[in-house]
Structure formats: structure tokens, C-alpha cells
Enzyme design. Sequence first.
Site, PDB file in Angstrom:
ATOM      1  N   ALA A   1      54.578 -27.864   1.353  1.00 52.94           N
ATOM      2  CA  ALA A   1      55.273 -29.144   1.164  1.00 52.94           C
ATOM      3  C   ALA A   1      56.765 -28.977   1.395  1.00 52.94           C
ATOM      4  O   ALA A   1      57.372 -28.003   0.949  1.00 52.94           O
ATOM      5  CB  ALA A   1      55.022 -29.673  -0.244  1.00 52.94           C
TER       6      ALA A   1
ATOM      7  N   VAL B   1      58.987 -32.245  18.353  1.00 54.87           N
ATOM      8  CA  VAL B   1      59.381 -32.654  19.701  1.00 54.87           C
ATOM      9  C   VAL B   1      58.214 -32.616  20.683  1.00 54.87           C
ATOM     10  O   VAL B   1      58.111 -33.475  21.565  1.00 54.87           O
ATOM     11  CB  VAL B   1      60.569 -31.790  20.201  1.00 54.87           C
TER      12      VAL B   1
ATOM     13  N   TYR C   1      69.047 -29.545   5.627  1.00 55.44           N
ATOM     14  CA  TYR C   1      67.700 -28.981   5.584  1.00 55.44           C
ATOM     15  C   TYR C   1      67.758 -27.470   5.426  1.00 55.44           C
ATOM     16  O   TYR C   1      67.058 -26.883   4.590  1.00 55.44           O
ATOM     17  CB  TYR C   1      66.961 -29.374   6.862  1.00 55.44           C
TER      18      TYR C   1
ATOM     19  N   PHE D   1      50.964 -31.810   8.559  1.00 59.14           N
ATOM     20  CA  PHE D   1      50.579 -31.133   9.795  1.00 59.14           C
ATOM     21  C   PHE D   1      50.109 -29.692   9.544  1.00 59.14           C
ATOM     22  O   PHE D   1      48.931 -29.362   9.742  1.00 59.14           O
ATOM     23  CB  PHE D   1      51.770 -31.174  10.753  1.00 59.14           C
TER      24      PHE D   1
END
Length: 294
Positions: free
Chosen positions: A73, A182, A138, A12
Site C-alpha cells: 500500500a 506511463v 513521494y 496493481f
Amino acid sequence: MKKALVTGVAGFIGSHVAERLVEMGVAVVGIDDLSAGYESNIPKEVEFHKVDVCEIGKNGSIFKGVNVIFHQAASKKNICLKNPSRDMEVNGIGTLRLLEQAVKYNIEKFVHASTGSVYGEVKGVIKETTARNPQSFYGVSKTAGETYVTLFNIQSGLDTTILRYFHVYGERQENKQETGGVVAIFTDKILKGESIHIHGDGTQKRVFTYVKDIVEANIMSWLMPEARGQIYNCASIFQMSIVDLAEALMKKYNKRVPIIYDEPLVGDIYNFNVDSYKIHNQIGVTFRPINKIL
């Protein structure tokens, strides 16, 4: 002609960065393992290599003549819940491998995409000086990547800039539940007439940030010498709750769908109140509120 390497080029944000560089007349080489991105996202002018960032040291020719690396990335946040080891490999070790090559090939600039998740839950305003206290796999793996970047800046003299993204949305964003954002997920559900699922009570607030503004943050971090060694929050200062986002999107498309409330996600942050004035004051980047974009 300047030459840039964009990692995650099929994704994206990476594809948008590559697109902007091509428009600027910069030669672009891109890498992606296509685990989440799509080759169709990559501008045709880009020299593309299908490469796992963790294996980047095996193909040194990719770095020849490169002036700047835009490291986009990353392992996606939802995937880290299923495979935290892979999450650390990509976001931590992958970043280390890339930094090693940047020093080896005398790359002039390294722009690193990080995340607001490194802060964890913060009471009050989030500034770049706010302590990092990640509360998700994460966030931990991205903190590791940041730490490597800072270490290389100090020990190797590599010109680096760290950009901490918050809730980026825009064209080409993935709309799948596991890897998407979202805004894209909600939009897809509304257009299909399907129910929207919200984790938690929906009152948790986000600072949705437009992808093209994020791209400019990357470009200016490269071009402006003031960005050397800096860390910047990249976020709109406009807060919107998840349920208000759903309502705004249903109004935009003039279509109502049911909202279903599910259990909160592990490590999900309730409120983001972000100070992003540093990047505006130092290199002139601003982030438009989502209510001006929708």
C-alpha cells in the site's frame, strides 16, 4: 498452511502478489482502502478487508495467524503533489502503524515495497549503497517509511526486507493520468487514437520492470534467509527513453498518434541507471528487459 497479509491488495502490484501467493497455496488476507485500487483485482480466494493502512491498529484480528506481511500500500506519486500531508500519512505513518502491529503479533517477516525515488537525481550508477537524496514529496515519504522499517529491524529484531521498485508495468496497471503508470497510460491513448503527452523532452531514461518479476522479488525475499535485513534495487538494467517507449508501443499496436510535449513534472528524475545485481546474486531474482516483454 502459511498465511500472508498483503496491503494494497486491490492495487496493481498488490493484486499480483496476492495472486501468486494463492497459487502457492498460501492463505491470504488483504487490506485496501480502495482509493486507487479495484475490488475486482483481488483474487476470490483472498479474505478482504476494506481498511485504511493508517487505521490498521483498530482491527487486530487481521493479524492473527499471519506469518508474513507484504506491504504494498502506498500513496501514488502524482497524488503527493496535491496533498503531501496525506502522502506522508500513508507512506510514513501508515508504515509505522503496520510495523507496530507486526511486532505486537510476532509476525515472522515484513517485506516492504519502496521506490527508486528515495535516491533522487544520481550521476552514475545507482546502487543500494548510494545515498538517499529524495527530490519529491513521494520520495521523502517513502524514505520515512524505509527508515521506520530499518529501525524496527535493528531495535525489535523484526525480519525485514526493503525492495526499491523502478517503473513497474504490466497487466492490470492503472491507466489514469493521476494514478497510472506511463506504459499503461500510453497504451490506452494509442488504442483510443488519442495524443500522447510527454512531460519534458522525452529523452529522460527509465528502467521499466515487469510486474511478475517484482512479484518474484517479493516471494524470494520472504523465502530466502539471505534477504533478512537487506535492501534490494528491483529494476531491469535495460534503459529506455520515454519517447522510445512511445515509439515502441505505437509499433506494437501498429497505430500512430501525435506526441505532445508538456512542462517537466516537479521532482521528476532525468536518468535512471540502476545496478540490481545484488538481488540476483543473493536470492536469484532477475528482471527481464521491456523489449523482451512488449
